[in-house]
Enzyme design. Structure first.
Site, mmCIF file in Angstrom:
data_model
loop_
_atom_site.group_PDB
_atom_site.id
_atom_site.type_symbol
_atom_site.label_atom_id
_atom_site.label_comp_id
_atom_site.label_asym_id
_atom_site.label_seq_id
_atom_site.Cartn_x
_atom_site.Cartn_y
_atom_site.Cartn_z
ATOM 1 N N GLU A 69 41.881 28.774 44.754
ATOM 2 C CA GLU A 69 43.001 28.122 44.071
ATOM 3 C C GLU A 69 43.562 26.981 44.903
ATOM 4 O O GLU A 69 44.033 25.988 44.369
ATOM 5 C CB GLU A 69 44.071 29.181 43.752
ATOM 6 C CG GLU A 69 45.314 28.662 43.085
ATOM 7 C CD GLU A 69 46.416 28.293 44.071
ATOM 8 O OE1 GLU A 69 47.334 27.532 43.684
ATOM 9 O OE2 GLU A 69 46.357 28.754 45.222
ATOM 10 N N GLN A 122 57.781 37.029 43.830
ATOM 11 C CA GLN A 122 56.432 37.572 43.802
ATOM 12 C C GLN A 122 55.893 37.859 45.202
ATOM 13 O O GLN A 122 55.043 38.726 45.376
ATOM 14 C CB GLN A 122 55.499 36.620 43.058
ATOM 15 C CG GLN A 122 55.741 36.599 41.549
ATOM 16 C CD GLN A 122 54.910 35.550 40.833
ATOM 17 O OE1 GLN A 122 54.114 34.847 41.452
ATOM 18 N NE2 GLN A 122 55.092 35.433 39.528
ATOM 19 N N LEU A 178 49.672 36.358 33.413
ATOM 20 C CA LEU A 178 49.897 37.761 33.773
ATOM 21 C C LEU A 178 48.707 38.337 34.528
ATOM 22 O O LEU A 178 48.885 39.197 35.399
ATOM 23 C CB LEU A 178 50.170 38.580 32.508
ATOM 24 C CG LEU A 178 50.389 40.084 32.698
ATOM 25 C CD1 LEU A 178 51.569 40.355 33.622
ATOM 26 C CD2 LEU A 178 50.585 40.767 31.347
ATOM 27 N N ASP A 224 46.645 37.492 36.993
ATOM 28 C CA ASP A 224 46.591 37.556 38.458
ATOM 29 C C ASP A 224 47.748 38.365 39.039
ATOM 30 O O ASP A 224 47.653 38.900 40.140
ATOM 31 C CB ASP A 224 46.528 36.155 39.073
ATOM 32 C CG ASP A 224 47.833 35.407 38.982
ATOM 33 O OD1 ASP A 224 48.246 35.084 37.858
ATOM 34 O OD2 ASP A 224 48.456 35.148 40.023
ATOM 35 N N GLN A 225 48.858 38.499 38.275
ATOM 36 C CA GLN A 225 49.997 39.266 38.762
ATOM 37 C C GLN A 225 49.758 40.777 38.682
ATOM 38 O O GLN A 225 50.458 41.549 39.342
ATOM 39 C CB GLN A 225 51.250 38.899 37.971
ATOM 40 C CG GLN A 225 51.652 37.447 38.085
ATOM 41 C CD GLN A 225 51.836 37.013 39.522
ATOM 42 O OE1 GLN A 225 52.476 37.709 40.314
ATOM 43 N NE2 GLN A 225 51.270 35.870 39.875
ATOM 44 N N HIS A 258 43.297 31.146 39.909
ATOM 45 C CA HIS A 258 44.321 31.937 40.599
ATOM 46 C C HIS A 258 43.893 33.399 40.697
ATOM 47 O O HIS A 258 44.041 34.038 41.746
ATOM 48 C CB HIS A 258 45.652 31.846 39.850
ATOM 49 C CG HIS A 258 46.454 30.628 40.168
ATOM 50 N ND1 HIS A 258 46.150 29.392 39.655
ATOM 51 C CD2 HIS A 258 47.544 30.446 40.950
ATOM 52 C CE1 HIS A 258 47.023 28.498 40.098
ATOM 53 N NE2 HIS A 258 47.876 29.114 40.888
#
Length: 339
Positions: A10, A100, A283, A285-286, A307
Site C-alpha cells: 500500500e 484504528q 471494511l 482490511d479492518q 490495503h
C-alpha cells in the site's frame, strides 16, 4: 527487530498504523524505512505522528525518528496500559486513523479505556466517523468487546477541530463468520454541509439519485451544521442490512466538483450492493487484525484492495497468522483465517 520497507504494498500510512498495533500486540520491535515511499509527499505527516505517539502512550513504547517529515522510525513496545487518554492531531488529520492504531491493543487489555481524539472526522483519504460507529464497531462488538463511539463535533478539511469520544470495554476475541449480510433494512444518502452554499448539497443529491435510482425519494436528505463547524461538506451514503451496515462517503474539496464527488461515492455503493458481499472495500482490511487475534473467522467481500493485501502481509510477519482467499462462483471473495 522486524524491518519494513514502507514503500512496498500500500506504501502509505496504513503500514505505520498496522505495524504499531501489531508490535503492541506481539511485543516485537520494528523499524520502518522509506516511510510512505509510494506517496507524492513521503515521510510522516502530522496525523501519522499523532497515531504513533498514541501507540507509544498506551503501550509504554519507545520510538526513534518520530518527527513530521521523517522517513524512518524505530519502535520498541512496552506493556499496554488501559486508561483515559486524550489525543489531538492538531490539524484535519483523521481521528479515525488514530483510533484504528490503538483500538485492538486496548480492546484486548485487562481493563476498560476511554479515548478522546480531536482532529478531522470527515476528511479525504480516511473513513468518516459514521463508518467507524455504524460499520466497523458493530462487527467488532459481535466478537466480544463492547465499544461505543460518539461524535461530539464535526471536523472538516482543512480546519479540523472535530472531536470523538470512544469507550472500550475489553474482552477476549471470539471467531465469527460474516458470510451473508442479510435482508435489506434501510438506505439513506445525506449531504452534510457547514458554512458553504446549500446548492452544493442539492447538486450532490441529484447525482446520487441518478445512480441509486431505485432508492426512495425520502432517502435523500440534507443536514446543515452550524457555520462555525465549517467550511465543510460530506456526502454519506448508507445501506443497512440485518448483519452489517455499509457507509460510502465523499468529501468536499476546492477544485473537486460536487457532481464528481457524488458520482464516485454513489457508484461505490452501487457496486457494493450488486456484489452481495458482507464487507465493502474499506471494511475488509479492518476485519483482518481482530480476526487474526481471535485465531479464526471468515468474511465475504468485494475485490481485495492493496490495503488489505498489505495488512495481511504485515499480520503474517508479526503474528504468523495467515489468510486464505478464494473466489465464489457469484464473484464474492471469501477471506478465512487459516492459522
Amino acid at each position: 527487530m522486524i524491518t519494513i520497507d514502507g514503500s512496498e504494498g500500500e506504501g502509505g500510512g496504513q503500514v505505520l498504523r498496522y505495524a504499531c498495533a501489531l508490535s503492541l500486540l506481539t511485543g516485537d520491535a520494528f523499524a520502518i524505512e522509506n516511510i510512505r515511499g509510494a506517496r507524492e509527499k513521503p515521510g510522516l505527516m502530522r496525523q501519522h505522528v499523532t497515531a504513533i505517539e498514541a501507540a507509544c502512550v498506551i503501550g509504554g513504547a519507545e520510538c526513534t525518528g518520530l518527527a513530521v517529515g521523517s522517513g524512518r522510525i524505530g519502535f520498541r513496545p512496552g506493556k499496554v496500559t488501559p486508561g483515559d487518554y486524550h489525543f489531538a492531531v492538531g490539524t484535519a488529520g483523521s481521528t479515525a486513523l488514530v483510533l484504528q492504531t490503538v483500538l485492538v491493543p486496548l480492546m484486548l487489555a485487562d481493563a476498560p479505556s476511554r479515548l478522546v481524539i480531536e482532529g478531522g472526522t470527515h476528511a479525504m483519504a480516511a473513513p468518516p466517523f459514521e463508518f467507524i460507529a455504524r460499520t466497523l464497531l458493530p462487527v467488532i462488538n459481535r466478537m466480544g468487546p463492547t465499544i461505543s463511539a460518539r461524535l461530539v463535533r464535526h471536523g472538516f478539511f482543512p480546519r479540523g477541530g472535530g472531536r470523538i469520544e470512544v469507550d472500550i470495554a475489553p474482552a477476549p476475541l471470539r471467531p465469527i463468520e460474516c458470510i451473508d449480510r442479510g435482508a435489506a433494512r434501510a438506505v439513506s444518502a445525506t449531504a452534510v454541509i457547514a458554512g458553504i452554499p446549500f446548492d452544493i448539497a442539492d447538486r450532490e443529491l441529484k447525482v446520487a439519485r441518478k445512480t441509486l435510482a431505485e432508492w426512495p425519494d425520502n432517502a435523500f436528505t440534507t443536514r446543515q451544521l452550524p457555520a462555525e463547524q465549517g467550511p465543510g461538506n460530506a456526502l454519506l451514503i448508507e445501506a443497512e442490512f440485518d448483519q452489517v451496515t455499509e457507509v460510502m462517503s465523499g468529501f468536499g474539496k476546492l477544485g473537486v466538483p460536487a457532481e464528481r464527488l457524488a458520482q464516485t461515492a454513489a457508484k461505490r455503493m452501487a457496486g457494493y450492493l450488486a456484489s452481495g458481499a458482507f464487507a465493502g472495500p474499506y471494511l475488509q482490511d479492518q476485519l483482518l487484525l481482530p480476526m487474526a487475534f481471535a485465531r479464526g473467522g471468515a468474511f465475504t467481500t468485494v475485490k481485495l484492495s492493496e490495503h488489505t493485501r498489505t495488512a495481511a502481509s504485515l499480520i503474517e510477519r508479526f503474528a504468523g497468522t495467515c489468510f486464505r482467499v478464494s473466489e465464489h462462483a457469484d464473484g464474492r471473495n471469501l477471506v478465512e483465517v487459516v492459522r
